[in-house]
Write a protein that holds these residues in place. Structure first.
Motif, PDB file in Angstrom:
ATOM      1  N   SER A 120      -1.417  -4.757  -8.348  1.00 45.41           N
ATOM      2  CA  SER A 120      -1.774  -6.042  -7.688  1.00 45.41           C
ATOM      3  C   SER A 120      -1.842  -7.269  -8.408  1.00 45.41           C
ATOM      4  N   ILE A 179      -3.138   0.645  -7.647  1.00 46.53           N
ATOM      5  CA  ILE A 179      -2.627  -0.005  -6.598  1.00 46.53           C
ATOM      6  C   ILE A 179      -3.299  -1.467  -6.797  1.00 46.53           C
ATOM      7  N   PRO A 188       0.835  -1.157   0.071  1.00 44.36           N
ATOM      8  CA  PRO A 188       0.036  -0.140   0.051  1.00 44.36           C
ATOM      9  C   PRO A 188       0.828   1.136  -0.035  1.00 44.36           C
TER      10      PRO A 188
END
Length: 95
Positions: A57, A53, A17
């Motif tokens: 991922s 993000i 994160p």
């Protein structure tokens, strides 16, 4: 793909994160130059939420899977984490 040995824990590779936008973009570009990232295209199950993000991922995990889930393939210059909780959501299934 490879068969999971008895008793082995399933793992996934996701973006930390704390990763900055440039790092996430570089990770997407690197992973998607080695694996098919079509699940990230608009209209596909993993497009939403449309943010770096999330896309990083998914791309990083696809790469991790393609490399046989080796710990070294989930580093991305220190911007990745190996997790034991399935990050799949809705219709977006992490392999």
């Amino acid at each position: 793909m490879f068969a999971m040995g008895y008793g082995q824990q399933r793992t996934w590779c996701i973006a930390k994160p704390s990763s900055d936008q440039a790092t996430l973009l570089a990770n997407i570009n690197y992973a998607c130059s080695h694996v098919d990232c079509s699940v990230l295209q608009k209209g596909c199950p993993c497009f939403s939420p449309d943010n770096l993000i999330n896309h990083a991922s998914i791309a990083m995990n696809l790469y991790y899977r393609s490399q046989g889930c080796q710990q070294l393939s989930c580093d991305f210059r220190g911007s990745a984490l190996i997790v034991i909780t399935d990050p799949s959501y809705g219709n977006c299934l992490y392999e």
